[in-house]
Design an enzyme around this catalytic site. Structure first.
Site, PDB file in Angstrom:
ATOM      1  CE  LYS A 110     138.133  54.867 110.617  1.00 23.25           C
ATOM      2  NZ  LYS A 110     138.210  54.692 109.143  1.00 23.25           N
TER       3      LYS A 110
HETATM    4  C1  LIG Z   1     139.353  54.897 108.343  1.00 25.44           C
HETATM    5  C2  LIG Z   1     139.414  54.264 106.997  1.00 25.44           C
HETATM    6  C3  LIG Z   1     140.627  54.136 106.280  1.00 25.44           C
HETATM    7  C4  LIG Z   1     141.952  54.712 106.773  1.00 25.44           C
HETATM    8  O1  LIG Z   1     142.419  54.083 107.923  1.00 25.44           O
HETATM    9  P1  LIG Z   1     143.571  54.803 108.821  1.00 25.44           P
HETATM   10  O2  LIG Z   1     143.732  53.930 110.001  1.00 25.44           O
HETATM   11  O3  LIG Z   1     143.002  56.155 109.148  1.00 25.44           O
HETATM   12  O4  LIG Z   1     144.785  54.898 107.972  1.00 25.44           O
HETATM   13  C5  LIG Z   1     140.600  53.456 105.059  1.00 25.44           C
HETATM   14  N1  LIG Z   1     139.443  52.981 104.546  1.00 25.44           N
HETATM   15  C6  LIG Z   1     138.268  53.090 105.199  1.00 25.44           C
HETATM   16  C7  LIG Z   1     137.041  52.539 104.565  1.00 25.44           C
HETATM   17  C8  LIG Z   1     138.198  53.726 106.442  1.00 25.44           C
HETATM   18  O5  LIG Z   1     137.023  53.843 107.073  1.00 25.44           O
END
Ligand SMILES: *Cc1c(COP(=O)(O)O)cnc(C)c1O
Length: 466
Positions: A110
């Site tokens: 993120k």
């Molecule tokens: C947020 C997240 C995901 C999922 O991503 P999306 O965009 O919600 O599909 C997968 N792995 C980790 C470690 C995350 O923080």
């Protein structure tokens, strides 16, 4: 480039309007009017570019209201905080490629979007002489990445609620250990759902929201999707040379459909034959897997798993894909979303052939996660976090012989050390900066799960003017 809502009620927005609006005012999600296409010749010239240079080439095709030199600067600053010069390095494990997306400040993917979005927010607020109070609820990853995206920025305060004692120790310190004055952490006596309900309730109060310039930083912001498109393209340009002429598949651990939707946009942008399939991987919360395989998009109870960032049923970015599945007809999207909101289910079984042109899907359970972490530790001496392990397992199940496949590594294993220990019987040594962070005294207030108490807190600490 102009932006419009998936439900047809908002159109002709500029990029910066779309970013500041977040959720479209008609309840839909914002999308560009058209997806720019990249021809083969241009694509080949991108081979030489560094990650930030490529990010500029990709993003500038969607952004025409920020001057090029400013956009370059926003991008360069966003990715200068990463611990790898390549930003998203690719490593090779047996038959698979692993795209490491966890070299940002909070060790999860993120950061790639939120380091950029924090800079864009600051830039636009400065330009338009505005201020912003970001409020959000987190079960761990999003809150820390959001805080690190805006800490120390001018004109922005951020208030993040987390359920007290229910986020991992590393996640907690990544939030409360941040010393910047514009960061406010609140530990709520309650669950993540209680935290979310508090935020939702406050966003529902239009007067208060306006008076305090409240905004969100959640995964439906178009700028987040856009920043994520870049690393799909980057990896198609940088996997090993003998595979360069083959179309690449991606395996993506999925919760809110944000990350994999960025892959779908990349696939639409690039010439035919660059991206093959998008493998959608879920945990036991498998609504999206059922959707791809059977057209069954129906909600069930959320169950808590060892991959908590994917414990989601109604995927917030799903509506964007629905727009394309419905031939860009907003009326059909609106009707389907109204039905989904009232019944919690959509029957899309007539569309599976269409869906499977782009997607494959697989659900992975905890036992398989543990096995996958264990076997990669044994055979490759590499530690997968539980989210990444889900994508890797799905790729091994579904990957076609001879198709190069990139698995997205979405978090550093240290963030989810408990499951990694269960799988390998080893403690992961904390990286030095995390070990140091764990010594910090956290800054945090506690609160009951009461929106009124939170409102009072915002009115005391929120920014009213520059
Ligand atoms: C947020 C997240 C995901 C999922 O991503 P999306 O965009 O919600 O599909 C997968 N792995 C980790 C470690 C995350 O923080």
């Amino acid at each position: 480039m102009q932006y419009q809502s998936t439900r047809g009620g908002v159109s002709s927005l500029s990029f910066t309007q779309a970013v500041m609006m977040g959720l479209a005012e008609d309840g839909g999600l914002l999308l560009p009017r058209a997806i720019p296409r990249i021809n083969r010749e241009t694509f080949d010239t991108w081979q030489q570019l560094s990650y930030p240079e490529l990010a500029f080439e990709v993003m500038s095709r969607f952004i025409d209201d920020i001057p090029a030199s400013d956009l370059k600067n926003l991008i360069a600053r966003a990715y200068s905080n990463f611990s790898s010069e390549e930003v998203t390095p690719i490593i090779h494990l047996g038959d698979l490629h692993l795209l490491e997306l966890f070299h940002g400040p909070t060790l999860a993917f993120k950061d790639i979007a939120l380091q950029f979005l924090g800079n864009v927010f600051e830039y636009l607020l400065e330009r338009d002489d505005q201020v912003l109070n970001i409020i959000g609820a987190t079960s761990g990853d999003t809150g820390s990445a959001a805080i690190h995206g805006v800490k120390g920025k001018n004109r922005i305060n951020i208030f993040i609620l987390h359920p007290k004692g229910r986020v991992s120790p590393v996640q907690e310190k990544q939030m409360t250990g941040v010393p910047d004055e514009n960061v406010y952490n609140v530990a709520v006596h309650g669950t993540f759902d209680d935290c979310q309900a508090m935020v939702k309730s406050i966003f529902g109060e239009v007067e208060f929201k306006k008076a305090y310039h409240l905004g969100a930083i959640n995964s439906i912001n178009w700028a987040r999707v856009l920043a994520q498109v870049v690393y799909y393209i980057y990896s198609t340009l940088h996997i090993t040379t003998h595979e360069k002429d083959l179309a690449t598949s991606f395996s993506v651990p999925t919760g809110n459909f944000g990350d994999i939707f960025a892959g779908y946009i990349a696939k639409k942008m690039l010439p035919e034959g660059i991206i093959s399939k998008l493998i959608l991987a879920t945990n036991e919360n498998d609504i999206l897997t059922r959707f791809v395989n059977d057209g069954d998009y129906s909600m069930q109870e959320v169950v808590a798993t060892s991959s908590p960032s994917m414990d989601i049923q109604a995927a917030s970015n799903f509506e964007r894909y629905l727009y394309y599945l419905f031939d860009s007809e907003p009326e059909r999207v609106k009707e389907a979303m109204t039905q989904f909101q009232s019944t919690g289910a959509l029957d899309l079984s007539g569309y599976t052939e269409h869906i499977k042109r782009d997607f494959q899907a697989c659900a992975v359970d905890h036992q398989q996660v543990v096995e996958t972490i264990n076997s990669h530790h044994q055979h490759h001496n590499y530690l997968l976090d539980p989210h990444t392990a889900i994508g890797v397992r799905a790729a091994l199940e579904l990957k076609k012989q001879g198709v190069p496949t990139v698995c997205l590594a979405t978090a550093h294993p240290v963030k989810f050390g408990e499951t990694v220990k269960e799988a390998t019987a080893e403690d992961i040594p904390l990286p030095e900066d995390i070990a140091q962070l764990m010594q910090e005294r956290g800054r945090c207030v506690e609160m009951q799960s009461d929106p009124e108490e939170f409102k009072t807190y915002i009115s005391q600490h929120g920014r009213r003017s520059a």
